[in-house]
Scaffold this motif. Structure first.
Motif, PDB file in Angstrom:
ATOM      1  N   VAL A  50      -6.308  11.677 -60.856  1.00  0.00           N
ATOM      2  CA  VAL A  50      -7.803  11.843 -61.294  1.00  0.00           C
ATOM      3  C   VAL A  50      -8.384  10.619 -61.537  1.00  0.00           C
ATOM      4  O   VAL A  50      -9.536  10.400 -61.141  1.00  0.00           O
ATOM      5  N   HIS A  51      -7.533   9.807 -62.445  1.00  0.00           N
ATOM      6  CA  HIS A  51      -8.248   8.573 -62.863  1.00  0.00           C
ATOM      7  C   HIS A  51      -8.776   7.800 -61.777  1.00  0.00           C
ATOM      8  O   HIS A  51      -9.838   7.228 -61.721  1.00  0.00           O
ATOM      9  N   ALA A  52      -8.065   7.564 -60.554  1.00  0.00           N
ATOM     10  CA  ALA A  52      -8.411   6.752 -59.520  1.00  0.00           C
ATOM     11  C   ALA A  52      -9.407   7.233 -58.720  1.00  0.00           C
ATOM     12  O   ALA A  52     -10.267   6.431 -58.306  1.00  0.00           O
ATOM     13  N   SER A  53      -9.276   8.641 -58.609  1.00  0.00           N
ATOM     14  CA  SER A  53     -10.585   9.207 -57.685  1.00  0.00           C
ATOM     15  C   SER A  53     -11.768   9.466 -58.048  1.00  0.00           C
ATOM     16  O   SER A  53     -12.890   9.525 -57.708  1.00  0.00           O
TER      17      SER A  53
ATOM     18  N   ASP B 209      -4.865   3.606 -55.192  1.00  0.00           N
ATOM     19  CA  ASP B 209      -6.021   3.455 -54.191  1.00  0.00           C
ATOM     20  C   ASP B 209      -7.016   4.336 -54.462  1.00  0.00           C
ATOM     21  O   ASP B 209      -6.610   5.385 -54.259  1.00  0.00           O
ATOM     22  N   PRO B 210      -8.319   4.149 -54.703  1.00  0.00           N
ATOM     23  CA  PRO B 210      -9.407   5.071 -54.759  1.00  0.00           C
ATOM     24  C   PRO B 210      -9.639   6.119 -53.906  1.00  0.00           C
ATOM     25  O   PRO B 210      -9.472   7.321 -54.067  1.00  0.00           O
ATOM     26  N   ALA B 211      -9.450   5.433 -52.680  1.00  0.00           N
ATOM     27  CA  ALA B 211      -9.737   6.632 -51.331  1.00  0.00           C
ATOM     28  C   ALA B 211      -8.427   7.411 -51.392  1.00  0.00           C
ATOM     29  O   ALA B 211      -8.695   8.488 -50.916  1.00  0.00           O
ATOM     30  N   ALA B 212      -7.362   6.574 -51.392  1.00  0.00           N
ATOM     31  CA  ALA B 212      -6.074   7.697 -51.035  1.00  0.00           C
ATOM     32  C   ALA B 212      -6.041   8.693 -52.337  1.00  0.00           C
ATOM     33  O   ALA B 212      -5.774   9.790 -52.115  1.00  0.00           O
ATOM     34  N   ALA B 213      -6.542   8.292 -53.517  1.00  0.00           N
ATOM     35  CA  ALA B 213      -6.458   9.181 -54.384  1.00  0.00           C
ATOM     36  C   ALA B 213      -7.397  10.381 -54.205  1.00  0.00           C
ATOM     37  O   ALA B 213      -7.233  11.486 -54.604  1.00  0.00           O
TER      38      ALA B 213
ATOM     39  N   LEU C 175      -0.823  14.464 -62.001  1.00  0.00           N
ATOM     40  CA  LEU C 175      -1.977  14.512 -61.364  1.00  0.00           C
ATOM     41  C   LEU C 175      -2.761  13.195 -62.064  1.00  0.00           C
ATOM     42  O   LEU C 175      -3.920  13.152 -61.526  1.00  0.00           O
ATOM     43  N   THR C 176      -2.536  12.870 -63.340  1.00  0.00           N
ATOM     44  CA  THR C 176      -3.433  12.071 -64.058  1.00  0.00           C
ATOM     45  C   THR C 176      -3.965  10.769 -63.207  1.00  0.00           C
ATOM     46  O   THR C 176      -5.063  10.214 -63.186  1.00  0.00           O
ATOM     47  N   ALA C 177      -2.891  10.056 -62.516  1.00  0.00           N
ATOM     48  CA  ALA C 177      -3.206   8.817 -61.960  1.00  0.00           C
ATOM     49  C   ALA C 177      -4.329   9.188 -60.694  1.00  0.00           C
ATOM     50  O   ALA C 177      -5.156   8.329 -60.540  1.00  0.00           O
TER      51      ALA C 177
END
Length: 399
Positions: free
Chosen positions: A99-102, A217-221, A95-97
């Motif tokens: 959390v990072h993006a979101s 992508d932040p929104a997808a995350a 989940l780190t990616a």
């Protein structure tokens, strides 16, 4: 987000807690990874919380410390990093990616801008100098594997440079570049906390280069993170979600729409669950008790807490900043507090006498014995202390 709106009362929400938060005996997990996968995030501001929260949810808590160390520092299936609301959490590595993006990117931009502004105001070196220092420090950390801030500064002496932070403010102080920079790099997802210098209760950590992860992508995350959290903690209101994530309400609403969340009716107003979670949830097969640590993710999971924590208990159970202390649970409701005395004894006190009978007291006593057995000779003092915990931990108080 769906036509039918079902009412979900406090009793059903408390039943969900026992199952979804892995607190009822029949719902307990076999590994730290299973606990983290279920809960999404374990509060890591107080290092002991991670271990105590995992131990409370393992079917066999005896290997809690060794198994959690393995997951964090051996297999690295769990990672301690900054996440929601700029708080340190432990997440499943997968989940780190997300959390990072979101959550991390927006916070990181603010943190770096604040650092550069503070350094410029203090007459410290400019952004180009900081970038060069940062790249050198990351290269040194890659070579070393893990290092404390002091050890890293031996490799890159510019990290020792000092500047006055927040000059003229009540919180003015002299900071090193290394202290502030490592914090920013942590939020940016470039470094993570490594092994502590002492035992599992130590708050002094080494640093390590963060595991590589894809840029999402932040929104997808955000949609992905929200789906994970609602699966474990739904139903929740928009206010709960905004508080837990630290997002803007527009981000929360966009993520709810993206996952097709379904609305339900709560005592607090409209709540949301994932699309496949609308039907009533069967509670645990038998009553359950739990002793959860300060900052436990269940106790801190929702902004609106009246359905599991009576308002009159809050002054005793929270510190002045809103951090919850160690809590005693009975069937999905906070009914008291616990502490560890200097001699190692786990003591507890019921604060809601109406909710607790003989069966509950016996179950709580058994949980206290279970906790004491695996904690052993270690002494645990919460980083954020509350009135009742300090009183219970005193030498002459008993639960």
């Amino acid at each position: 987000m769906g036509d039918a709106v079902r009412y979900v009362g406090g009793a059903e929400r408390r039943a969900r807690v026992g199952v979804r938060q892995r607190l009822a005996p029949g719902a307990r997990a076999a590994t730290p990874e299973a606990v983290a996968d279920t809960l999404v995030a374990l509060h890591g501001s107080d290092p002991a919380t991670v271990y105590l929260a995992i131990g409370a949810r393992l079917a066999d808590p005896a290997p809690t410390v060794a198994e959690t160390d393995r997951a964090l520092y051996g297999d690295r299936t769990l990672v301690r990093m900054h996440g929601m609301r700029h708080t340190v959490f432990v997440f499943p590595t997968g989940l780190t990616a997300v959390v990072h993006a979101s959550t991390g990117l927006a916070v990181a931009a603010r943190e770096r801008a604040t650092l550069l502004k503070g350094m410029a105001k203090a007459g410290a070196p400019d952004a180009a100098w900081l970038k060069e220092t940062e790249e050198s420090a990351l290269a040194a950390l890659e070579r070393l594997g893990q290092a404390t801030a002091t050890e890293l500064a031996r490799e890159e002496p510019r990290l020792r440079e000092q500047f006055v932070y927040a000059a003229g403010k009540s919180y003015e102080g002299v900071h090193t570049v290394g202290t502030r920079l490592l914090k920013v790099l942590g939020v940016e997802g470039k470094v993570v906390r490594g092994r502590p210098l002492g035992s599992w209760t130590s708050s002094q950590f080494r640093w390590a280069v963060a595991p590589a992860h894809p840029e999402l992508d932040p929104a997808a995350a955000q949609a992905d993170l929200l789906r994970h959290w609602l699966t474990a903690c739904g139903p929740a209101t928009e206010a709960d979600l905004k508080w837990w994530t630290g997002w803007r309400v527009t981000d929360v609403r966009r993520a709810l729409a993206a996952i097709g969340a379904r609305a339900v009716s709560l005592d607090e107003g409209t709540g949301y669950v994932v699309a496949e979670d609308v039907e009533p949830v069967a509670g645990p097969a038998e009553p359950w008790a739990a002793l959860l640590p300060a900052l436990d993710p269940t106790a801190m999971g929702w902004q609106a807490r009246d359905w599991y924590l009576a308002p009159e208990l809050r002054p005793a159970l929270f510190d002045y900043s809103g951090n919850v202390g160690p809590t005693v649970w009975w069937n999905g409701r906070v009914v008291g507090a616990w502490a560890q005395r200097a001699d190692g004894e786990i003591v507890w006190r019921i604060l809601d006498e109406k909710a607790v009978g003989r069966e509950a007291r016996a179950a709580i006593a058994a949980e206290a014995e279970r906790l004491g057995a695996w904690v052993g000779d270690t002494r645990v003092t919460p980083r954020f202390r509350t009135p009742v915990e300090k009183e219970l931990a005193g030498p002459f108080r008993r639960g």
